[in-house]
Write a protein that holds these residues in place. Structure first.
Motif, PDB file in Angstrom:
ATOM      1  N   ASP A 258       5.885  -0.512   0.937  1.00 17.72           N
ATOM      2  CA  ASP A 258       6.703  -1.621   1.458  1.00 17.72           C
ATOM      3  C   ASP A 258       5.991  -2.317   2.611  1.00 17.72           C
ATOM      4  OD1 ASP A 258       8.689  -1.091  -0.366  1.00 17.72           O
ATOM      5  OD2 ASP A 258       9.956   0.015   1.047  1.00 17.72           O
ATOM      6  N   PHE A 259       5.365  -1.519   3.464  1.00 19.79           N
ATOM      7  CA  PHE A 259       4.640  -2.085   4.597  1.00 19.79           C
ATOM      8  C   PHE A 259       3.454  -2.919   4.118  1.00 19.79           C
ATOM      9  CE2 PHE A 259       1.305  -1.788   7.863  1.00 19.79           C
ATOM     10  CZ  PHE A 259       1.974  -2.323   8.949  1.00 19.79           C
ATOM     11  N   LEU A 260       2.713  -2.392   3.149  1.00 24.49           N
ATOM     12  CA  LEU A 260       1.554  -3.127   2.626  1.00 24.49           C
ATOM     13  C   LEU A 260       1.985  -4.421   1.941  1.00 24.49           C
ATOM     14  CD1 LEU A 260      -0.569  -0.181   1.165  1.00 24.49           C
ATOM     15  CD2 LEU A 260      -0.932  -1.412   3.307  1.00 24.49           C
ATOM     16  N   CYS A 261       3.138  -4.407   1.297  1.00 20.71           N
ATOM     17  CA  CYS A 261       3.659  -5.629   0.678  1.00 20.71           C
ATOM     18  C   CYS A 261       4.072  -6.635   1.747  1.00 20.71           C
ATOM     19  CB  CYS A 261       4.851  -5.305  -0.221  1.00 20.71           C
ATOM     20  SG  CYS A 261       4.416  -4.444  -1.751  1.00 20.71           S
ATOM     21  N   SER A 262       4.691  -6.140   2.826  1.00 20.37           N
ATOM     22  CA  SER A 262       5.110  -7.044   3.903  1.00 20.37           C
ATOM     23  C   SER A 262       3.910  -7.687   4.586  1.00 20.37           C
ATOM     24  CB  SER A 262       5.951  -6.290   4.937  1.00 20.37           C
ATOM     25  OG  SER A 262       5.161  -5.389   5.709  1.00 20.37           O
ATOM     26  N   GLU A 263       2.767  -6.994   4.555  1.00 19.78           N
ATOM     27  CA  GLU A 263       1.535  -7.527   5.128  1.00 19.78           C
ATOM     28  C   GLU A 263       0.737  -8.343   4.104  1.00 19.78           C
ATOM     29  OE1 GLU A 263       0.298  -7.052   8.422  1.00 19.78           O
ATOM     30  OE2 GLU A 263       2.391  -6.427   8.716  1.00 19.78           O
ATOM     31  N   ARG A 264       1.319  -8.498   2.917  1.00 18.73           N
ATOM     32  CA  ARG A 264       0.695  -9.245   1.808  1.00 18.73           C
ATOM     33  C   ARG A 264      -0.648  -8.651   1.369  1.00 18.73           C
ATOM     34  NH1 ARG A 264       3.673 -13.175   4.485  1.00 18.73           N
ATOM     35  NH2 ARG A 264       4.923 -14.487   3.104  1.00 18.73           N
ATOM     36  N   ILE A 265      -0.769  -7.345   1.542  1.00 20.60           N
ATOM     37  CA  ILE A 265      -1.960  -6.649   1.064  1.00 20.60           C
ATOM     38  C   ILE A 265      -1.760  -6.231  -0.400  1.00 20.60           C
ATOM     39  CG2 ILE A 265      -3.365  -4.566   1.370  1.00 20.60           C
ATOM     40  CD1 ILE A 265      -2.838  -4.843   4.369  1.00 20.60           C
ATOM     41  N   LEU A 266      -0.518  -5.871  -0.739  1.00 19.54           N
ATOM     42  CA  LEU A 266      -0.168  -5.549  -2.115  1.00 19.54           C
ATOM     43  C   LEU A 266       0.860  -6.535  -2.644  1.00 19.54           C
ATOM     44  CD1 LEU A 266       0.221  -1.645  -2.147  1.00 19.54           C
ATOM     45  CD2 LEU A 266      -1.797  -3.018  -2.692  1.00 19.54           C
ATOM     46  N   SER A 267       0.856  -6.729  -3.952  1.00 17.65           N
ATOM     47  CA  SER A 267       1.845  -7.591  -4.604  1.00 17.65           C
ATOM     48  C   SER A 267       3.193  -6.875  -4.676  1.00 17.65           C
ATOM     49  CB  SER A 267       1.376  -7.943  -6.020  1.00 17.65           C
ATOM     50  OG  SER A 267       2.434  -8.442  -6.792  1.00 17.65           O
TER      51      SER A 267
END
Length: 231
Positions: A23-32
């Protein structure tokens, strides 16, 4: 040397660490956000009893490994401190006090989990874990390959066999919350199940502790397992 073994997610932490990290990586736009949709579908199958806890964990780890494929490992390591500030708030109230109690008694702590090893290494610096057996995505030449290097969140009996050989004894305590933790709970002198209901297959004499129990209450129960249950 005495030792204690722990699961992590829902034993010491209020969620699946891998999911909150995603969820954190998605919020940072690192993951889709597509990976979040895939995890929700897995959750539905698990809730319906269509897949086991171990299968659920393995599927989630494979999905994550594929999602980070091609990313530099250094990029994720760089943002870990920001994630940790938030993740620490998800630890159960007794966690810090429990590890302090074990350290004062010179009981080594071993974590066996499907949570990301990179996150657990951050906690090792704070809590002083002796060993961590966790989930790791494979890295080659500094880049994630899309494969799993190791996942110790399932089939934990193999790790317990290694520990029994290393220490030459059973763990003093084992803490877990799900069926995948039964190898830990059954091997220990004192099993501690975190949750509000009994877990099928736990050994006789297992202590059942609410996730919201304070450290003083938990330690008092460890010192007197035969005492009355906590309210």
């Amino acid at each position: 040397m005495d030792y204690a073994v722990f699961d992590w997610d829902y034993t010491l932490h209020r969620s699946y660490t891998l999911f909150t990290w995603i969820d954190f990586l998605c919020s940072e736009r690192i993951l889709s956000e597509q990976i979040q949709d895939a995890l929700k579908e897995m959750q539905k199958k698990y809730d319906l009893g269509l897949i086991s806890h171990d299968a659920y964990a393995e599927m989630a780890c494979r999905e994550y490994a594929l999602a980070v494929k091609g990313l530099p490992a250094a990029r994720l390591k760089e943002i870990l401190p920001a994630y940790m500030e938030w993740d620490r708030q998800l630890l159960f109230p007794f966690t810090e006090g429990l590890f302090r109690y074990l350290k004062n008694r010179h009981i080594e702590t071993v974590i066996i989990t499907g949570a990301p090893g990179s996150v657990l290494e951050q906690y090792r610096e704070y809590f002083g874990f002796k060993n961590i057996y966790a989930f790791e995505a494979e890295v080659h030449s500094g880049v994630y390959t899309g494969k799993i290097r190791c996942n110790h969140g399932s089939r934990k009996e193999g790790i317990m066999a290694l520990l029994a050989k290393e220490y030459g004894s059973s763990p003093v305590f084992a803490f877990g919350d799900s069926s995948s933790d039964l190898p830990l709970l059954r091997a220990a002198e004192q099993a501690v199940c975190i949750g509000t209901s009994a877990l099928a297959g736990c050994p006789e004499g297992t202590l059942y502790i609410s996730p919201d129990t304070g450290p003083e209450e938990l330690i008092a129960r460890l010192q007197n397992p035969a005492g009355p249950p906590l309210p």
